[in-house]
Design a protein around this motif. Sequence first.
Motif, PDB file in Angstrom:
ATOM      1  N   ASP A 165      -0.091  14.100   6.938  1.00 42.93           N
ATOM      2  CA  ASP A 165       0.793  13.058   7.480  1.00 42.93           C
ATOM      3  C   ASP A 165      -0.007  11.851   7.954  1.00 42.93           C
ATOM      4  N   GLU A 166      -1.138  12.101   8.619  1.00 50.67           N
ATOM      5  CA  GLU A 166      -1.971  10.992   9.083  1.00 50.67           C
ATOM      6  C   GLU A 166      -2.552  10.223   7.893  1.00 50.67           C
ATOM      7  N   LEU A 167      -2.935  10.935   6.848  1.00 45.50           N
ATOM      8  CA  LEU A 167      -3.450  10.279   5.650  1.00 45.50           C
ATOM      9  C   LEU A 167      -2.369   9.406   5.016  1.00 45.50           C
ATOM     10  N   ARG A 168      -1.158   9.925   4.928  1.00 44.84           N
ATOM     11  CA  ARG A 168      -0.066   9.122   4.359  1.00 44.84           C
ATOM     12  C   ARG A 168       0.257   7.920   5.251  1.00 44.84           C
ATOM     13  N   ARG A 169       0.130   8.079   6.562  1.00 41.08           N
ATOM     14  CA  ARG A 169       0.354   6.950   7.480  1.00 41.08           C
ATOM     15  C   ARG A 169      -0.625   5.822   7.141  1.00 41.08           C
ATOM     16  N   VAL A 170      -1.891   6.174   6.963  1.00 39.00           N
ATOM     17  CA  VAL A 170      -2.914   5.166   6.664  1.00 39.00           C
ATOM     18  C   VAL A 170      -2.695   4.571   5.279  1.00 39.00           C
ATOM     19  N   MET A 171      -2.292   5.395   4.323  1.00 44.18           N
ATOM     20  CA  MET A 171      -2.015   4.891   2.971  1.00 44.18           C
ATOM     21  C   MET A 171      -0.861   3.891   3.003  1.00 44.18           C
ATOM     22  N   ALA A 172       0.192   4.215   3.754  1.00 40.74           N
ATOM     23  CA  ALA A 172       1.339   3.316   3.877  1.00 40.74           C
ATOM     24  C   ALA A 172       0.952   2.057   4.644  1.00 40.74           C
ATOM     25  N   HIS A 173       0.103   2.207   5.657  1.00 40.11           N
ATOM     26  CA  HIS A 173      -0.325   1.088   6.503  1.00 40.11           C
ATOM     27  C   HIS A 173      -0.895  -0.052   5.653  1.00 40.11           C
ATOM     28  N   GLY A 174      -1.781   0.285   4.724  1.00 42.68           N
ATOM     29  CA  GLY A 174      -2.375  -0.737   3.853  1.00 42.68           C
ATOM     30  C   GLY A 174      -1.313  -1.474   3.041  1.00 42.68           C
ATOM     31  N   ILE A 175      -0.383  -0.736   2.471  1.00 42.45           N
ATOM     32  CA  ILE A 175       0.697  -1.342   1.684  1.00 42.45           C
ATOM     33  C   ILE A 175       1.567  -2.230   2.569  1.00 42.45           C
ATOM     34  N   LEU A 176       1.869  -1.769   3.778  1.00 41.83           N
ATOM     35  CA  LEU A 176       2.710  -2.556   4.682  1.00 41.83           C
ATOM     36  C   LEU A 176       2.045  -3.873   5.066  1.00 41.83           C
ATOM     37  N   HIS A 177       0.722  -3.869   5.229  1.00 41.63           N
ATOM     38  CA  HIS A 177       0.016  -5.135   5.454  1.00 41.63           C
ATOM     39  C   HIS A 177       0.258  -6.082   4.280  1.00 41.63           C
ATOM     40  N   TYR A 178       0.177  -5.563   3.071  1.00 40.56           N
ATOM     41  CA  TYR A 178       0.398  -6.389   1.872  1.00 40.56           C
ATOM     42  C   TYR A 178       1.820  -6.930   1.820  1.00 40.56           C
ATOM     43  N   CYS A 179       2.744  -6.210   2.444  1.00 42.88           N
ATOM     44  CA  CYS A 179       4.150  -6.637   2.490  1.00 42.88           C
ATOM     45  C   CYS A 179       4.407  -7.637   3.619  1.00 42.88           C
ATOM     46  N   GLY A 180       3.375  -7.955   4.391  1.00 41.11           N
ATOM     47  CA  GLY A 180       3.507  -8.976   5.424  1.00 41.11           C
ATOM     48  C   GLY A 180       3.572  -8.477   6.847  1.00 41.11           C
ATOM     49  N   TYR A 181       3.517  -7.159   7.052  1.00 40.06           N
ATOM     50  CA  TYR A 181       3.563  -6.624   8.414  1.00 40.06           C
ATOM     51  C   TYR A 181       2.184  -6.739   9.061  1.00 40.06           C
ATOM     52  N   LYS A 230       2.444  12.752  -7.352  1.00 37.34           N
ATOM     53  CA  LYS A 230       3.464  12.633  -6.304  1.00 37.34           C
ATOM     54  C   LYS A 230       3.115  11.491  -5.350  1.00 37.34           C
ATOM     55  N   HIS A 231       1.832  11.340  -5.020  1.00 35.75           N
ATOM     56  CA  HIS A 231       1.412  10.230  -4.163  1.00 35.75           C
ATOM     57  C   HIS A 231       1.638   8.890  -4.857  1.00 35.75           C
ATOM     58  N   GLU A 232       1.372   8.836  -6.147  1.00 35.83           N
ATOM     59  CA  GLU A 232       1.589   7.601  -6.912  1.00 35.83           C
ATOM     60  C   GLU A 232       3.074   7.227  -6.909  1.00 35.83           C
ATOM     61  N   GLU A 233       3.941   8.201  -7.153  1.00 36.13           N
ATOM     62  CA  GLU A 233       5.392   7.947  -7.118  1.00 36.13           C
ATOM     63  C   GLU A 233       5.820   7.451  -5.743  1.00 36.13           C
ATOM     64  N   TRP A 234       5.270   8.082  -4.705  1.00 38.66           N
ATOM     65  CA  TRP A 234       5.619   7.721  -3.339  1.00 38.66           C
ATOM     66  C   TRP A 234       5.200   6.290  -3.017  1.00 38.66           C
ATOM     67  N   ILE A 235       3.977   5.900  -3.351  1.00 37.51           N
ATOM     68  CA  ILE A 235       3.513   4.536  -3.083  1.00 37.51           C
ATOM     69  C   ILE A 235       4.374   3.529  -3.847  1.00 37.51           C
ATOM     70  N   SER A 236       4.720   3.858  -5.075  1.00 37.46           N
ATOM     71  CA  SER A 236       5.617   2.981  -5.843  1.00 37.46           C
ATOM     72  C   SER A 236       6.956   2.827  -5.132  1.00 37.46           C
ATOM     73  N   GLU A 237       7.463   3.931  -4.573  1.00 35.58           N
ATOM     74  CA  GLU A 237       8.730   3.896  -3.839  1.00 35.58           C
ATOM     75  C   GLU A 237       8.608   3.071  -2.556  1.00 35.58           C
ATOM     76  N   VAL A 238       7.468   3.189  -1.865  1.00 37.78           N
ATOM     77  CA  VAL A 238       7.217   2.395  -0.660  1.00 37.78           C
ATOM     78  C   VAL A 238       7.277   0.906  -1.002  1.00 37.78           C
ATOM     79  N   ILE A 239       6.598   0.529  -2.069  1.00 40.66           N
ATOM     80  CA  ILE A 239       6.579  -0.880  -2.498  1.00 40.66           C
ATOM     81  C   ILE A 239       7.991  -1.339  -2.862  1.00 40.66           C
ATOM     82  N   ASP A 240       8.694  -0.532  -3.631  1.00 41.29           N
ATOM     83  CA  ASP A 240      10.054  -0.869  -4.047  1.00 41.29           C
ATOM     84  C   ASP A 240      11.001  -0.975  -2.849  1.00 41.29           C
TER      85      ASP A 240
END
Length: 139
Positions: A97-113, A17-27
Amino acid sequence: MISFNYEIEFKLQDEAKHEEWISEVIDSEDKSEGEVNYIFCDDEYLHKMNVEFLDHDTLTDVISFDYTMGSIISGDIFISVERVRDNAADFKVDFDDELRRVMAHGILHYCGYKDKTEEDSQLMRSKEDEKISLFHVEQ
């Protein structure tokens, strides 16, 4: 490809489920998924990396190494589960929720934020909230 690696006694509940979610974040940022590795560790492990690679003698919850090429998101995201747990308690939020925030944070940096200025930090926080909400939507 999203992978999860563990340097401590910790394991994500429902990796798929986390893998699907990260893929969705990237997409959702109109990016393509490359190779993203999450490495879960403790404060000592991440502090040593922070000193060695970034010359920062402080504790942190996440360090990311960005290997993104164009719109293909790739990198290594190191997360101190210990720091996330402490931050969740300090901010009075759910650990997951805090763990997912940090997981998303790393991806968002890669997206330019960015998050160095107050304005950038506010946008980052808004994007983190947006991406966390994607996790709760049934696939």
